[in-house]
Design a protein around this motif. Structure first.
Motif, PDB file in Angstrom:
ATOM      1  N   GLN A 117       0.820  -1.216   0.000  1.00  7.54           N
ATOM      2  CA  GLN A 117       0.000   0.000   0.000  1.00  7.54           C
ATOM      3  C   GLN A 117       0.853   1.266   0.000  1.00  7.54           C
ATOM      4  O   GLN A 117       0.460   2.288   0.557  1.00  7.54           O
ATOM      5  CB  GLN A 117      -0.934  -0.011   1.210  1.00  7.54           C
ATOM      6  CG  GLN A 117      -1.947  -1.150   1.186  1.00  7.54           C
ATOM      7  CD  GLN A 117      -2.902  -1.094   2.358  1.00  7.54           C
ATOM      8  OE1 GLN A 117      -2.487  -0.917   3.510  1.00  7.54           O
ATOM      9  NE2 GLN A 117      -4.183  -1.246   2.082  1.00  7.54           N
ATOM     10  N   ASP A 118       1.993   1.213  -0.662  1.00 11.14           N
ATOM     11  CA  ASP A 118       2.882   2.377  -0.709  1.00 11.14           C
ATOM     12  C   ASP A 118       2.213   3.588  -1.349  1.00 11.14           C
ATOM     13  O   ASP A 118       2.463   4.733  -0.951  1.00 11.14           O
ATOM     14  CB  ASP A 118       4.161   2.040  -1.489  1.00 11.14           C
ATOM     15  CG  ASP A 118       5.110   1.161  -0.681  1.00 11.14           C
ATOM     16  OD1 ASP A 118       5.067   1.236   0.557  1.00 11.14           O
ATOM     17  OD2 ASP A 118       5.878   0.404  -1.295  1.00 11.14           O
ATOM     18  N   SER A 119       1.364   3.361  -2.344  1.00  8.54           N
ATOM     19  CA  SER A 119       0.772   4.489  -3.087  1.00  8.54           C
ATOM     20  C   SER A 119      -0.716   4.669  -2.821  1.00  8.54           C
ATOM     21  O   SER A 119      -1.415   5.333  -3.588  1.00  8.54           O
ATOM     22  CB  SER A 119       0.996   4.278  -4.596  1.00  8.54           C
ATOM     23  OG  SER A 119       0.426   3.052  -5.012  1.00  8.54           O
ATOM     24  N   THR A 120      -1.218   4.083  -1.744  1.00 12.35           N
ATOM     25  CA  THR A 120      -2.636   4.216  -1.410  1.00 12.35           C
ATOM     26  C   THR A 120      -2.779   4.561   0.071  1.00 12.35           C
ATOM     27  O   THR A 120      -1.794   4.604   0.819  1.00 12.35           O
ATOM     28  CB  THR A 120      -3.397   2.911  -1.698  1.00 12.35           C
ATOM     29  OG1 THR A 120      -2.850   1.864  -0.867  1.00 12.35           O
ATOM     30  CG2 THR A 120      -3.272   2.502  -3.152  1.00 12.35           C
ATOM     31  N   ASP A 121      -4.016   4.787   0.490  1.00 12.09           N
ATOM     32  CA  ASP A 121      -4.282   4.976   1.911  1.00 12.09           C
ATOM     33  C   ASP A 121      -3.849   3.717   2.667  1.00 12.09           C
ATOM     34  O   ASP A 121      -4.112   2.587   2.227  1.00 12.09           O
ATOM     35  CB  ASP A 121      -5.767   5.229   2.158  1.00 12.09           C
ATOM     36  CG  ASP A 121      -6.263   6.519   1.521  1.00 12.09           C
ATOM     37  OD1 ASP A 121      -5.417   7.331   1.102  1.00 12.09           O
ATOM     38  OD2 ASP A 121      -7.493   6.705   1.447  1.00 12.09           O
ATOM     39  N   HIS A 122      -3.208   3.912   3.824  1.00 10.96           N
ATOM     40  CA  HIS A 122      -2.737   2.765   4.593  1.00 10.96           C
ATOM     41  C   HIS A 122      -2.603   3.158   6.061  1.00 10.96           C
ATOM     42  O   HIS A 122      -2.579   4.344   6.401  1.00 10.96           O
ATOM     43  CB  HIS A 122      -1.392   2.271   4.065  1.00 10.96           C
ATOM     44  CG  HIS A 122      -0.317   3.324   4.120  1.00 10.96           C
ATOM     45  ND1 HIS A 122      -0.130   4.243   3.111  1.00 10.96           N
ATOM     46  CD2 HIS A 122       0.618   3.619   5.065  1.00 10.96           C
ATOM     47  CE1 HIS A 122       0.866   5.050   3.420  1.00 10.96           C
ATOM     48  NE2 HIS A 122       1.338   4.689   4.599  1.00 10.96           N
ATOM     49  N   PHE A 123      -2.520   2.171   6.900  1.00 13.84           N
ATOM     50  CA  PHE A 123      -2.324   2.439   8.329  1.00 13.84           C
ATOM     51  C   PHE A 123      -0.837   2.687   8.600  1.00 13.84           C
ATOM     52  O   PHE A 123       0.024   1.961   8.107  1.00 13.84           O
ATOM     53  CB  PHE A 123      -2.819   1.273   9.178  1.00 13.84           C
ATOM     54  CG  PHE A 123      -4.316   1.209   9.293  1.00 13.84           C
ATOM     55  CD1 PHE A 123      -4.993   2.059  10.148  1.00 13.84           C
ATOM     56  CD2 PHE A 123      -5.052   0.324   8.525  1.00 13.84           C
ATOM     57  CE1 PHE A 123      -6.373   2.016  10.255  1.00 13.84           C
ATOM     58  CE2 PHE A 123      -6.424   0.264   8.617  1.00 13.84           C
ATOM     59  CZ  PHE A 123      -7.096   1.113   9.480  1.00 13.84           C
TER      60      PHE A 123
END
Length: 244
Positions: A117-123
């Motif tokens: 999830q480097d390029s998306t919303d993530h915790f």
């Protein structure tokens, strides 16, 4: 880290072998009075966990760690109280942390997804926690069996466990630029055990003085069930606090 465990096990085996030879040739240790020595003890362990054999797609990070708590019964050998067998039961927990990776334990697919999830919303913080009911068994040696709290000691053993709970915990959802979306206290937990191997078998070793020892363990069984993901094995190293 496997080398650390092998070194610890090797040193423990050497100590046990040398100790057996010395105690058989120098003194009749069966006449030592250890009647005042307590037979029941708590054993607490805390330290670092890693997954050996994890591919690049499984991006663990940070201070992945364990916390174990056992109630132990110690049974000295009647013919040689330098040695004893420790048997117990308790709870073993492991917390594996991940970098920008979602461990989708609620997935309906046949394999456990590790989603980058480097390029998306993530915790910002994401971990997988497993909790096992465990039964440890140890062969123990004490240099001073009459007063083990002031003695060098070594132990070799195994642990068998059954999975009680597995869940992921994500904290502070951020966007790809690192800005918090709902605030730093936002938490999401997801529970599911179906990808995790429900039976745990590990070899263990520890060396120390008094109530503190250095311990290491290697999980022989895989972290995940066969066919649902990479064949990974947990390696642990840490400190033990115990009466013996």
């Amino acid at each position: 880290m496997k080398k650390t465990l092998l070194l610890l096990l090797g040193v423990s085996l050497s100590i046990l072998s040398i100790a057996q030879t010395e105690t058989n040739t120098k003194k009749d240790w069966s006449k030592i009075d250890i009647s005042s020595r307590s037979a029941d003890h708590f054993m607490i362990q805390y330290g670092i966990d890693s997954w050996q054999g994890a591919p690049d797609s499984v991006k663990t990070s940070g201070f992945s760690r364990h916390f174990n708590f056992y109630f132990m019964l110690d049974k000295p050998f009647k013919t040689n109280p330098h040695f004893s067998v420790g048997l117990g039961a308790g709870i073993g927990t492991s917390n594996m942390f991940f970098h920008n990776t979602k461990v989708d334990i609620k997935s309906m697919s046949s394999k456990l997804p590790f989603i980058n999830q480097d390029s998306t919303d993530h915790f910002k913080k994401n971990k997988l926690t497993t909790i096992f009911l465990e039964v440890p068994v140890e062969l123990r040696y004490y240099a001073n069996p009459a007063n083990p709290n002031k003695s060098w000691k070594a132990a070799l053993g195994v642990k068998v466990g059954t999975l009680l709970k597995a869940y992921t915990k994500g904290k502070n959802l951020v966007n790809k630029n690192g800005a918090s979306i709902y605030g730093p206290s936002y938490i999401v937990k997801e529970y599911d055990k179906r990808f995790i191997d429900g039976t745990m078998l590990a070899v263990t070793g520890r060396i120390g003085y008094g109530i503190i020892s250095l311990d290491a363990g290697y999980q022989i069984t895989s972290v995940l069930k066969d066919g649902v993901g990479p064949n990974m094995h947990k390696f642990s190293i840490g400190l033990t606090i115990s009466g013996l």
